[in-house]
Design an enzyme around this catalytic site. Structure first.
Site, PDB file in Angstrom:
ATOM      1  N   GLY A 213       0.563  -1.236  -0.150  1.00 45.23           N
ATOM      2  CA  GLY A 213      -0.076   0.509  -0.021  1.00 45.23           C
ATOM      3  C   GLY A 213       0.594   1.177   0.025  1.00 45.23           C
ATOM      4  N   ILE A 214       2.234   1.007   0.704  1.00 49.17           N
ATOM      5  CA  ILE A 214       2.476   2.436   0.641  1.00 49.17           C
ATOM      6  C   ILE A 214       3.656   2.940  -0.483  1.00 49.17           C
ATOM      7  CG2 ILE A 214       4.552   3.432   2.439  1.00 49.17           C
ATOM      8  CD1 ILE A 214       3.535   1.913   4.143  1.00 49.17           C
TER       9      ILE A 214
ATOM     10  N   VAL B 119      10.167   3.407   6.011  1.00 45.55           N
ATOM     11  CA  VAL B 119       8.785   4.420   6.818  1.00 45.55           C
ATOM     12  C   VAL B 119       8.323   2.952   6.658  1.00 45.55           C
ATOM     13  CG1 VAL B 119       8.877   6.269   5.421  1.00 45.55           C
ATOM     14  CG2 VAL B 119       7.862   4.206   4.697  1.00 45.55           C
TER      15      VAL B 119
ATOM     16  N   ARG C 286      10.034  -1.243   8.341  1.00 45.52           N
ATOM     17  CA  ARG C 286      10.584  -1.597   9.956  1.00 45.52           C
ATOM     18  C   ARG C 286      11.784  -1.274   9.923  1.00 45.52           C
ATOM     19  NH1 ARG C 286       5.688  -0.783  10.886  1.00 45.52           N
ATOM     20  NH2 ARG C 286       4.971  -2.729  11.970  1.00 45.52           N
TER      21      ARG C 286
ATOM     22  N   ASP D 142      11.691   7.445   9.528  1.00 45.32           N
ATOM     23  CA  ASP D 142      10.316   6.942  10.376  1.00 45.32           C
ATOM     24  C   ASP D 142      10.405   6.275  11.188  1.00 45.32           C
ATOM     25  OD1 ASP D 142       7.822   8.922  11.522  1.00 45.32           O
ATOM     26  OD2 ASP D 142       6.536   7.377  10.487  1.00 45.32           O
TER      27      ASP D 142
ATOM     28  N   GLU E 173      13.999   0.667  18.424  1.00 47.37           N
ATOM     29  CA  GLU E 173      13.363   1.445  18.742  1.00 47.37           C
ATOM     30  C   GLU E 173      12.283   1.456  19.782  1.00 47.37           C
ATOM     31  OE1 GLU E 173      10.513   2.108  14.809  1.00 47.37           O
ATOM     32  OE2 GLU E 173       9.106   2.620  16.148  1.00 47.37           O
TER      33      GLU E 173
ATOM     34  N   HIS F 178       8.075   7.735  14.390  1.00 46.76           N
ATOM     35  CA  HIS F 178       7.384   6.731  13.944  1.00 46.76           C
ATOM     36  C   HIS F 178       6.232   7.163  14.164  1.00 46.76           C
ATOM     37  CE1 HIS F 178       6.385   2.415  13.648  1.00 46.76           C
ATOM     38  NE2 HIS F 178       5.304   2.744  12.867  1.00 46.76           N
TER      39      HIS F 178
ATOM     40  N   ASN G 181       2.084   8.222  10.416  1.00 49.68           N
ATOM     41  CA  ASN G 181       0.359   8.320  10.491  1.00 49.68           C
ATOM     42  C   ASN G 181      -0.727   8.066  11.932  1.00 49.68           C
ATOM     43  OD1 ASN G 181      -1.905   6.976   9.858  1.00 49.68           O
ATOM     44  ND2 ASN G 181      -1.170   4.811  10.418  1.00 49.68           N
TER      45      ASN G 181
END
Lengths: 317, 317
Positions: free
Chosen positions: B144-145, B228, B230, B254, B259, B278, B281
């Site tokens: 999707g991205i 963007v 992982r 991101d 993390e 992160h 969104n």
């Protein structure tokens, strides 16, 4: 069956000519030829080196500058009155439009504050990361830069309002029918439904301080104001006040008033101002942009189509 | 002539439902109805509140999450085996893609260094302001991205290479035929003609450290690497070394590994790293994105067309 003639085009003054320009001529389906055999001359040099005489076979000259006042002052288009001249007007618009988009997206995505962070501040940052999707971007000025920016904004899901002098619908490659065009006379009615503004209009007596205290007060605390035209279109003092008070979200400025912006000016230290020193169209990108323009114009010339950016001797530009 | 039936859709659990979702249903040409009369249920709540029984008139349920593992763990799709379920997979991709574009453009346009400037340094900055025009952007991952990012990149004059598992041509709205698709097995051959990389692939055992010292060494001193997806897809130590030595131009992250990125980590202080925690969104954008997804899916449902993001009970996602 006769072989179709391949249009002969000369490139001056460099020998050999810049490879990018040679490639541009070839990509347009034409061939590079000596001046004595060519139908057109692509000129990438200065005014002083321009030939004082041109052979009768030359029908068209492409000049390398977007503004050709100096070429008129030197009498060059006038001296060759039977030859068509074109400028590079519009050729450098894409780079400036890309710069405007970079500053707008950086602002909307809160990158200036992210760049100052030295620890993971997700909860602090969440509320400030916004999107252009569903937002209205008003572009004041629908010349080359404005028209280049529109196709870059549409895939982000923005609604675009283009403001021009006449209000006649803006058209061009990649400009969808959803783009609204509004006459500059009605600009005042647009602020209440504008999320972000991009200033891309020429500097004239009518556009001086087009964005002042009143206009800024009608934008929103999340609005970004981008200026890639001329510093004088924005009232700098009013802008500094709006940035400092949070009346608007931020400003991205490739041009300033005064310019250059002096050391110690508040715009250097405001956290929501992005200042770039009029470098949106840097020298090393210009030849590539000129080559794209040459390629498009040679293809038009060879096809007998209308040329881009014709120089009009009567109007002096 | 009989009036065409307007598709009745319930929204749960909020009473009244969020205005955005109501608008989404209406915009799709359907109407909002009580659960007992509806053919579909748009669910914007959590798992715990989900109705244990659904009336027989319900044919389709739209869930609010992109990943629905938790809904399977709670047995919800399994319990209603005669009802179709869809997830929100893909709904949030546009925001993440916009964020990736913002970081890439900020890098290419040298905005991090501009933001640190406190005086007009035009001659210093000129050589560093670059363009995406004519450059090749390789997007690793065409989910999707990746598919949302492609139409945002094309109007900037980039050449896009999409890398997916199969190498089957990526298609979708706004994805031109000029986009190249390459199988992940041939990723190694792409580095020499890649200007910038966007990592947007899922984290699996196969994608761990997909970008490591070797890959980074084959990029250019002007290349930006955007992640963007992982953090584990990039070898952080190798990235820090490449950023510090100038082997690549910069990185926009991101997501990081580890993390959250701990205080004092070199990525916080490297001048050519943009780190966002992160937050591409953020929560406040999710309802709007979900509403767009709902609108598209309700229109498809009413038209009897294939639904977006069907949940497959057999495959468990």
């Amino acid at each position: 069956m006769s072989r179709p003639e391949i249009c002969p085009v000369a490139i001056g003054p460099a020998v050999p000519p810049p490879a990018l320009l040679e490639k541009a001529v070839l990509e347009a389906g034409a061939r590079v030829a000596p001046l004595a055999e060519a139908r057109a001359l692509i000129w990438s040099g200065g005014i002083a080196e321009f030939p004082s005489e041109l052979p009768v076979n030359i029908e068209w000259v492409q000049l390398p500058a977007a503004g050709v006042e100096d070429w008129f002052d030197a009498g060059i288009p006038q001296r060759h009155s039977s030859i068509r001249f074109t400028s590079a007007a519009g050729a450098f618009a894409a780079s400036v439009a890309e710069h405007a988009l970079a500053m707008l997206l950086a602002g909307v995505r809160y990158l200036p504050e992210h760049l100052r962070a030295t620890r993971w501040r997700q909860q602090d940052f969440f509320p400030h990361v916004a999107t252009l999707r569903g937002k209205t971007v008003t572009i004041v000025g629908a010349g080359g830069i404005g028209r280049a920016l529109i196709p870059m904004l549409l895939p982000l899901g923005t609604h675009v309002i283009a403001v021009n002098r006449t209000g006649h619908p803006v058209t061009g490659p990649g400009i969808a029918e959803t783009v609204e065009t509004v006459s500059a006379a009605h600009l005042g009615k647009l602020w209440s439904r504008t999320d972000h503004v991009v200033v891309a209009a020429p500097a004239t007596v009518h556009t001086r301080h087009l964005i002042g205290a009143d206009e800024l007060s009608r934008l929103q605390p999340s609005s970004w104001v981008i200026n890639v035209a001329r510093g004088s279109l924005i009232d700098t003092n009013a802008l500094v006040a709006a940035l400092a008070s949070g009346a608007i979200g931020g400003a991205g400025l490739d041009v300033t008033d005064p310019e250059p912006l002096p050391e110690g000016h508040p715009l250097w230290s405001l956290p929501n101002a992005i200042v770039t020193p009029h470098d949106s169209n840097p020298p090393q990108l210009r030849l590539g942009a000129f080559a794209d323009h040459v390629s498009a114009n040679v293809a038009r010339f060879a096809a007998g189509a209308q040329l881009l950016a014709p120089v009009e001797v009567e109007r002096g530009y």
